[in-house]
Every structure is written in C-alpha cells, then in structure tokens.
Design an enzyme around this catalytic site. Structure first.
Site, PDB file in Angstrom:
ATOM      1  N   ASP A  21       0.762  -1.149  -0.123  1.00 19.39           N
ATOM      2  CA  ASP A  21      -0.102  -0.130   0.052  1.00 19.39           C
ATOM      3  C   ASP A  21       0.855   1.232  -0.114  1.00 19.39           C
ATOM      4  OD1 ASP A  21      -2.521   1.286  -0.041  1.00 19.39           O
ATOM      5  OD2 ASP A  21      -2.853   1.132   2.117  1.00 19.39           O
ATOM      6  N   GLY A  35     -12.215   3.380   2.418  1.00 10.68           N
ATOM      7  CA  GLY A  35     -13.443   2.807   2.426  1.00 10.68           C
ATOM      8  C   GLY A  35     -14.118   2.491   3.842  1.00 10.68           C
TER       9      GLY A  35
HETATM   10 ZN   LIG Z   1      -5.132   4.905   0.814  1.00  8.89          ZN
END
Ligand SMILES: [Zn+2]
Length: 283
Positions: A82, A209
C-alpha cells in the site's frame, strides 16, 4: 496454491462489477483471519501491507508468511504494498516476489510522479507484478503517509494521460474519500470516476473505504471500483478484539484463546465486507 496476480483478481471483478476487498493486514493474526474469511466465503482477496508494517517485519518475512498461509486455501489471494512513496522499498518488495505495489508519487510534481511511476512499472514487469498509481493525494493520513488535505485536482485529461501512459494496471482516483474515520459525510465525485473509467477502461481503486455507506460502496463498485481498501476498520476490529476479550476474561492467560478470538473477529469483519462488495461466492 492460490497466490495469484493482481489482474487475476481485479480483471473479473472489474468486468462483472463487484469489488475485491483489500485489507491492511498488520501481522500473522490478521493475515490468517483474512485468508480464512476468503476461503470460507469463496471470495477473492487482496492482502495489502503498509510501508510501516513492511519496515516492522521485513518484506521477505511478510512474503513468506503470506505464501505459506495462502497456499493452504483455494481462494485466490494476492499480496500488495500500500501507499509507497519510496522507490527503494517498492523495489525490495518486488524483488522478493510481491504481486503488486502502489507507488504513491502524489506528493511529487506531475512530471516526477510520471517518471518514477513508469520506472516502478518497468521493475514490476520484470518480476511479473503490477502497479497501482496515484496522482492526487487522497485526504487523510494513513500510517504516517499522506496529508490531512486532499490534493488539488488536476485537469482530467492529465489524469487520463497518466493512467494510459505510465503502464499502471489500476488507479486510485481523487473522488472525495479520505483515510481514517470520517468526521463529516464525504462528498463523493461519482461523475469523475465514471469519466475516468469511460476514458480508460481501467479498474479503479477506492481508498478510505472504512465508514462509507453500503449505498456509496455499491454505486462506486458499479462504476468500476474493483479494489476497495479497508484499513481503519481492520485496525479497530483488531484493537477492540483484544480489549473486549481481556476485559471480559481478566484472568484468562491462554494466548491461543486470546489470539484465536481476535482472529475470529477479523474473519467476521472481512466476510461482512465480501457480502457488501458482491465478491462472496466469486472464487
Ligand atoms: Zn489509501
């Protein structure tokens, strides 16, 4: 053995318009809980790891742990790095066989970001891996990376150029979502995502999210958000899992019972997202 490439999980998801959850695992407990969830729900899964977590464990340790856990299940799972602004860290992960990386050059000028992203794509091509690209900073700080402010939008033509010409496989568009907990309801730019997908036919990645409503998830997935990142909710589930267990059983000293309970909480959390994102039963 079910370790697969990023396109193998995102390709069908993008075509059929369901979302693949990408959870930020932090250790063996979370990774195993997530992979078990994928297997039980017959769902594809992306295990993603933050740069801080890589630095804590080591890229090779994470990769080996992932490979050994993933090969026990039939569900397709893939290992992704990430938000990585550091070329050297991304390179290390690619060299030991990670499946994909997000090169986050959103803090750089357009030209620098373009150049470095294309460079990472070249490296990834050599190891059979894929690259996620980001051009404009998604708001909110995640594991020390990012800014509280969303970056200024660029003309959409510039974004399309970046997406088409750097060689990235998927793209994290600036659509108003943010990392961390939402303090106010975000204003989502559905139209921007729609235009980007229409212009490039490229899978989109939804960041920030945790805390979005099911309706927002469903609309964005229908528009082409094939990878949906969940980090904050996993951290919360993990910490609350330990806290709840220890508060309920202050004299329980069996570690397997404790980490087993937390692992079970992680599995349940993941399965709820597979249902919302429509990936349940797709593997
Ligand atoms: Zn992110």
């Amino acid at each position: 053995m079910s370790v697969v490439s990023l396109p193998e999980v995102l390709g069908p998801a993008f075509e059929q318009r369901y979302g693949v959850a990408a959870f930020n695992a932090v250790d063996d407990i979370t990774m195993d809980g997530l992979i078990r969830a994928a297997e039980e729900s017959r769902s594809p899964l992306i295990i993603q790891i933050s740069v801080k977590t890589v630095q804590f464990w080591g890229a090779d340790v994470v990769k080996d742990m992932f490979t050994n856990m993933a090969r026990r299940v039939a569900a397709p799972v893939t290992l992704h790095l990430d938000h990585c602004p550091d070329t050297a860290v991304a390179q290390t992960c690619l060299e030991v066989g990670w499946n994909s990386v997000l090169f986050d050059g959103s803090g750089l000028s357009y030209e620098e970001n373009f150049r470095k992203t294309a460079e990472i794509v070249k490296l990834a091509n050599q190891t059979g891996a894929s690259v996620e690209g980001e051009l404009v900073t998604v708001g909110g700080v995640e594991d020390g990376i990012g800014s509280d402010e969303e970056g200024a939008l660029l003309p959409i033509e510039k974004e399309i150029e970046f997406m088409r010409e750097t060689g990235i496989y998927c793209y994290a568009p600036p659509i108003g979502t943010a990392h961390g907990f939402y303090r106010t309801e975000p204003i989502i730019r559905f139209d921007r995502m729609q235009r980007l997908v229409e212009a490039t036919h490229m899978p989109m990645v939804l960041h920030g999210g945790s805390g979005l409503t099911n309706d927002v998830f469903k609309r964005l997935i229908a528009l082409g958000a094939a990878k949906v990142n969940i980090s904050t909710d996993l951290k919360k589930t993990y910490a609350d899992g330990f806290r709840t267990y220890l508060e309920a059983k202050p004299t329980e000293y069996n570690p397997m019972k404790l980490i087993g309970a937390v692992r079970g909480d992680v599995t349940k959390m993941a399965q709820a997202y597979f249902k919302i994102f429509g990936s349940e039963g797709k593997a």
